[in-house]
Design an enzyme around this catalytic site. Structure first.
Site, mmCIF file in Angstrom:
data_model
loop_
_atom_site.group_PDB
_atom_site.id
_atom_site.type_symbol
_atom_site.label_atom_id
_atom_site.label_comp_id
_atom_site.label_asym_id
_atom_site.label_seq_id
_atom_site.Cartn_x
_atom_site.Cartn_y
_atom_site.Cartn_z
ATOM 1 N NE ARG A 127 81.184 44.931 17.269
ATOM 2 C CZ ARG A 127 79.987 44.430 17.434
ATOM 3 N NH1 ARG A 127 78.938 45.069 16.975
ATOM 4 N NH2 ARG A 127 79.832 43.292 18.060
ATOM 5 C CG ASP A 172 83.297 41.734 23.895
ATOM 6 O OD1 ASP A 172 82.859 42.895 23.834
ATOM 7 O OD2 ASP A 172 84.071 41.264 23.058
ATOM 8 N NE ARG A 225 83.807 47.399 25.965
ATOM 9 C CZ ARG A 225 83.882 46.281 25.241
ATOM 10 N NH1 ARG A 225 82.971 45.329 25.365
ATOM 11 N NH2 ARG A 225 84.862 46.110 24.378
ATOM 12 C CG ASP A 259 88.432 37.351 21.266
ATOM 13 O OD1 ASP A 259 88.371 36.113 21.349
ATOM 14 O OD2 ASP A 259 87.545 38.039 20.738
ATOM 15 C CE LYS A 267 80.874 45.704 21.672
ATOM 16 N NZ LYS A 267 80.612 44.780 22.800
HETATM 17 P P1 AMP Z 1 83.194 39.734 19.471
HETATM 18 O O1 AMP Z 1 82.576 38.454 19.027
HETATM 19 O O2 AMP Z 1 82.219 40.875 19.605
HETATM 20 O O3 AMP Z 1 84.053 39.571 20.683
HETATM 21 O O4 AMP Z 1 84.142 40.196 18.293
HETATM 22 C C1 AMP Z 1 85.173 39.377 17.767
HETATM 23 C C2 AMP Z 1 85.984 40.198 16.778
HETATM 24 O O5 AMP Z 1 85.174 40.594 15.686
HETATM 25 C C3 AMP Z 1 86.584 41.465 17.348
HETATM 26 O O6 AMP Z 1 87.825 41.648 16.736
HETATM 27 C C4 AMP Z 1 85.606 42.512 16.906
HETATM 28 O O7 AMP Z 1 86.185 43.793 16.836
HETATM 29 C C5 AMP Z 1 85.199 42.004 15.538
HETATM 30 N N1 AMP Z 1 83.878 42.486 15.130
HETATM 31 C C6 AMP Z 1 82.672 42.102 15.623
HETATM 32 N N2 AMP Z 1 81.675 42.758 15.000
HETATM 33 C C7 AMP Z 1 82.249 43.583 14.097
HETATM 34 C C8 AMP Z 1 81.744 44.525 13.124
HETATM 35 N N3 AMP Z 1 80.444 44.752 12.976
HETATM 36 N N4 AMP Z 1 82.656 45.178 12.382
HETATM 37 C C9 AMP Z 1 83.977 44.968 12.515
HETATM 38 N N5 AMP Z 1 84.513 44.107 13.390
HETATM 39 C C10 AMP Z 1 83.666 43.414 14.173
HETATM 40 MG MG MG Z 2 85.196 40.636 21.811
#
Ligand code: AMP
Ligand code: MG
Length: 466
Positions: free
Chosen positions: A84, A250, A168, A240, A104
């Site tokens: 996203r 993040d 960001r 990640d 984002k």
């Molecule tokens: P995060 O927990 O925010 O670090 O995200 C972990 C993974 O999930 C990353 O690959 C993000 O891009 C994906 N992700 C989190 N929220 C969304 C969303 N609403 N739509 C698509 N991908 C998401």
């Molecule tokens: Mg992340």
């Protein structure tokens, strides 16, 4: 809108990313704009809401979603990527530093998996406020340039919520997971290209892959010690979310502690306490071991590389301890710590934990005598305090050092939640109030914001529905 793009990541092989445009939205509305940062970047012009919602692609942008993998809560996920987020491009700022400009919450990408590619207003404003506060505290972090409401509601666990897009700005979005994805797939040429790119961009003096590993370990050790020194809990230290540049990145279920506890956790999904406050140094080492594992793939002589990488990883706990000691000694007013000072600090933390003392306010009041009010066992505190007084007695600059090492205000979780509730109802006044106070956190401008939550204001967990 003029953004002086100078893109380097988009020139890397196509295996590193997928080109994708943001998804347009119906009614963009600019909620927040960071003028100082815009000036640093040389960004100027009207149409901010259009550009920073993703509705208009500014000239020179090369929108793309980056590929990466990562360990999430210890389990390897072989494909994550920007689900996203969309990198618009890079600019060289007025300090000659290359910075990423990323949207984002700007819609789906090929890495979205089941997700909607969107973000809701709450986490967008949390990241905006907390990352800018982190910067003002002097701790390396991604920054927030803009927040734009999309005018569209999105579905989350709790129901329909207003959508928003955060812009960001980061030294880069290279993560440990960016290395892992190529290493695990055996794409060694890509791994080598990435390594060379990371060295050139972030650590031009690093000598090869092991030099890079050493440099990232040093940055991560400093970063985690800095977090600890302000009571910060990242919440999701997955590989990640671990930046090669050593920035805090993040801001999900993150929080600053009120009453001190080594085991404090805020993320409702972190049932085991993997990312608890006191476990963050261990996890930083674990994350660096994953980077080491990836980088070893580049070596011709694997045994030698394993030996060298192991030595670098084994050196990290001592680096973390030294960085921790330097940060906490400064909080007591000690510029040049002795090894013995670790015990003095630990005794205070133990008392704070037993009595539930407020982390920020205890340290802030150390020199004034008011710290005593934070403790129920006053005798124990008095004993500690006389040892502390004896230690700093001959240090002429102790008070000044304490004043600049102990913030008066930190983004307390209940204030963030109140701000989000207000903003969701259309009231940005609390957001603006917090931004003003946190911009100068070592001075007390707004005494109410230094107050811990009342029992009914305590926020027990930050939910992951971002
Ligand atoms: P995060 O927990 O925010 O670090 O995200 C972990 C993974 O999930 C990353 O690959 C993000 O891009 C994906 N992700 C989190 N929220 C969304 C969303 N609403 N739509 C698509 N991908 C998401
Ligand atoms: Mg992340």
């Amino acid at each position: 809108m003029r953004i002086p793009f100078d893109n380097s990541f988009a020139a890397l092989p196509e295996t590193f990313y997928t080109r994708v445009d943001p998804t347009s939205i119906t009614a963009p509305n600019l909620l927040a704009w960071n003028d100082n940062l815009a000036n640093e970047l040389g960004v100027e012009g009207a149409d901010k809401a259009q550009v920073f919602s993703g509705n208009e692609i500014p000239q020179g942008a090369a929108p793309l979603a980056q590929l990466y993998a990562g360990h999430q809560f210890g389990n390897y996920n072989q494909q994550l990527g920007d689900g996203r987020a969309i990198l618009l491009g890079e600019v060289i700022d007025n300090n000659d530093l290359r910075r990423d400009v990323q949207l984002k919450g700007s819609g789906r990408t090929p890495y979205s998996r089941g997700g909607d590619g969107r973000a809701w207003l709450g986490p967008v404003l949390r990241e905006y406020v907390v990352s800018e506060a982190m910067h003002a505290l002097g701790i390396p972090t991604t920054r927030a340039l803009a927040a734009v409401a999309t005018g569209e509601d999105i579905l989350r666990e709790t129901g329909m919520l207003p959508g928003a897009v955060l812009t960001r700005v980061a030294s880069s979005h290279l993560r440990v997971g960016t290395f892992q994805v190529f290493a695990h797939r055996g794409q060694i040429d890509d791994l080598r290209t990435l390594t060379d790119y990371a060295i050139a961009r972030h650590y031009p003096n690093a000598d090869g892959a092991m030099g890079l590993l050493k440099a990232v370990c040093a940055q991560q050790a400093d970063l985690v010690a800095a977090w600890m020194s302000v009571g910060f809990i990242h919440g999701v230290m997955n590989t990640d979310n671990c930046s090669i540049a050593g920035e805090t990145i993040d801001y999900g279920p993150c929080a600053f502690m009120d009453d001190f506890h080594m085991g404090r956790v805020f993320s409702s999904i972190d049932q085991q306490g993997r990312y608890a406050y006191g476990n963050q140094p261990n996890i930083a080492v674990w994350n660096m071991a994953q980077l080491a594992t990836a980088l070893i793939q580049l070596a011709e002589d694997k045994d030698a590389a394993v030996e060298e990488a192991t030595a670098i990883i084994h050196a990290m706990p001592a680096q973390l301890e030294a960085a921790w000691l330097a940060r906490f000694a400064a909080k007591l007013g000690i510029a040049i710590p002795h090894p013995d000072d670790a015990e003095l600090i630990q005794r205070l933390l133990d008392l704070m934990q037993t009595d539930g003392a407020d982390f920020t306010n205890t340290f802030r009041a150390l020199g004034t005598g008011a710290a005593r009010d934070q403790f129920t066992d006053r005798d124990a505190f008095d004993t500690w305090h006389s040892d502390f007084t004896a230690r700093v007695a001959d240090l002429p600059d102790a008070a000044a050092l304490r004043a600049k090492s102990n913030p008066a205000v930190i983004p307390r979780n209940h204030r963030i939640e109140q701000m989000i509730t207000a903003a969701t109802a259309g009231d940005m006044a609390p957001f603006n109030r917090l931004m003003t106070a946190y911009a100068d956190p070592y001075t007390l401008h707004d005494a109410e914001l230094a107050t811990p939550p009342t029992p009914s204001e305590v926020v027990p967990a930050t939910f992951c529905g971002t």
